[in-house]
Design an enzyme around this catalytic site. Structure first.
Site, PDB file in Angstrom:
ATOM      1  N   ASP A  43       6.034  -4.637   5.494  1.00 21.24           N
ATOM      2  CA  ASP A  43       4.731  -4.129   5.913  1.00 21.24           C
ATOM      3  C   ASP A  43       4.280  -3.013   4.988  1.00 21.24           C
ATOM      4  OD1 ASP A  43       2.696  -3.923   8.377  1.00 21.24           O
ATOM      5  OD2 ASP A  43       3.207  -1.890   7.717  1.00 21.24           O
ATOM      6  N   TYR A  48      -0.292   3.474   1.045  1.00 18.37           N
ATOM      7  CA  TYR A  48       1.084   3.931   0.854  1.00 18.37           C
ATOM      8  C   TYR A  48       1.399   4.227  -0.611  1.00 18.37           C
ATOM      9  CZ  TYR A  48       1.679   1.970   5.570  1.00 18.37           C
ATOM     10  OH  TYR A  48       1.556   1.657   6.902  1.00 18.37           O
ATOM     11  N   LYS A  77      -2.610  -3.733   3.914  1.00 19.21           N
ATOM     12  CA  LYS A  77      -3.754  -3.242   4.679  1.00 19.21           C
ATOM     13  C   LYS A  77      -4.854  -2.709   3.764  1.00 19.21           C
ATOM     14  CE  LYS A  77      -0.372  -1.562   8.021  1.00 19.21           C
ATOM     15  NZ  LYS A  77       0.726  -1.366   7.054  1.00 19.21           N
ATOM     16  N   HIS A 110      -6.902  -1.296   8.037  1.00 17.40           N
ATOM     17  CA  HIS A 110      -5.952  -0.224   8.369  1.00 17.40           C
ATOM     18  C   HIS A 110      -6.455   0.657   9.517  1.00 17.40           C
ATOM     19  CE1 HIS A 110      -2.559   2.276   6.309  1.00 17.40           C
ATOM     20  NE2 HIS A 110      -2.508   2.390   7.626  1.00 17.40           N
TER      21      HIS A 110
END
Length: 320
Positions: A43, A48, A77, A110
């Site tokens: 994921d 990130y 996302k 997101h």
């Protein structure tokens, strides 16, 4: 163990590996080692900042014969700054290129928040602040319907097999389902015993939407971020109820917290850099909690949310 997603019929592993806060310098090795241990769901997210490195780990594992691409389930996302129709498909392709993939298994919005566009050539990932020096956020009036229509195009073009949502409230999900040609396959939410969110889980079940829990260990994930509430509450991994149940089953507190979710059909995406805990987190489904234990753990609920945009500089009350 897996969950069958409603629209595509694809099976999503019940246990995956979350890439939030995995450092770029170790991410490729972390992903490779997780695949070696047996993880098949990863994921990720644009926000990130480690998609290239995660993709490197995946490609190395495939090249070494540890796994085939079709045996993996890769989630990413779309970040808040790319919600407008001019940018969704462009940024979908950017993430695919960063991962080195031809398609995602799941592509999520997101947050239901549209921030002002930031050119990736200027700053990527854009993060929360539009102006870091001023400490300000800026927004755009982009409806979810516009973003969702572009995600549906991503499915039609083969960029992703499934699309879904993250951090959405119930009323927004109901509205989305009114106009969606392709319904969301997955809802990802913060979910732990301090924040059980039983009503939105019931809504998802009612509408055939699978649920993935993030931050399954509650405050643990937010300690290193200096979250003031996380530092002031009892860590779930150290809570008397959790440790006593773990002792009774011969399991770790982390395994008990994960099983509390997966036994109820909710997917989890914990992370660890420790090889022993990597295996423990993955292999936590070989026991069942009693109905009484499930109920007692759920009784820890106090509605405590750690990931709340109301705490961001822009103070966005999406859960009001």
């Amino acid at each position: 163990m897996s969950i069958t997603l409603k629209h595509s019929g694809q099976k999503m592993p019940l246990v995956g590996f979350g890439l939030w806060k995995v450092p770029t310098e170790s991410c490729a090795d972390t992903v490779y080692n997780a695949i070696k241990v047996g993880y098949r769901l990863f994921d990720g997210a644009q926000d990130y900042g480690n998609e290239k490195e995660a993709g490197e780990g995946v490609r190395r594992a495939i090249a070494d014969g540890l796994v085939k691409r079709e045996e993996l389930f890769i989630t990413s996302k779309l970040w808040n700054t790319f919600h407008s129709k001019e940018h969704v498909l462009e940024m979908t392709n950017k993430s695919l290129a960063d991962w080195g993939l031809d398609y995602f298994d799941l592509w999520l919005i997101h947050f239901p928040i549209a921030q002002k566009y930031v050119d990736p050539a200027v700053r990527y990932p854009p993060n929360l602040l539009f102006d870091a020096d001023a400490g300000t956020m800026e927004f755009e009036d982009v409806p979810i319907s516009e973003t969702w229509a572009e995600l549906e195009k991503a499915v039609e073009l083969g960029y992703t097999k499934n699309i879904g949502i993250s951090n959405f409230a119930g009323a927004l999900i109901i509205d989305l389902l009114r106009y969606a040609k392709i319904p969301p396959a997955v809802l990802q939410i913060e979910h732990h015993p301090y924040l059980t969110q039983s009503q939105i889980i019931a809504l998802a079940e009612q509408r055939g939407i699978a649920v993935t829990a993030y931050s399954s260990f509650g405050p643990q994930s937010f300690l290193e971020l200096g979250h003031p509430v996380a530092k002031s509450v009892c860590l779930l991994l150290e809570a008397d109820l959790i440790t006593s149940i773990a002792k009774a089953h011969g399991k770790t507190p982390a395994q008990v917290l994960l099983r509390w979710a997966t036994q109820r059909g909710i997917a989890v995406i914990p992370k660890s850099n420790n090889p022993k805990r990597l295996a423990e987190n993955l292999n936590h489904v070989d026991f069942d909690l009693t109905p009484e234990e499930l109920e007692k753990i759920s009784g820890l609920n106090v509605g405590l949310r750690f990931n709340d945009p109301a705490d961001w500089p822009g103070k966005i009350y999406i859960f009001a």
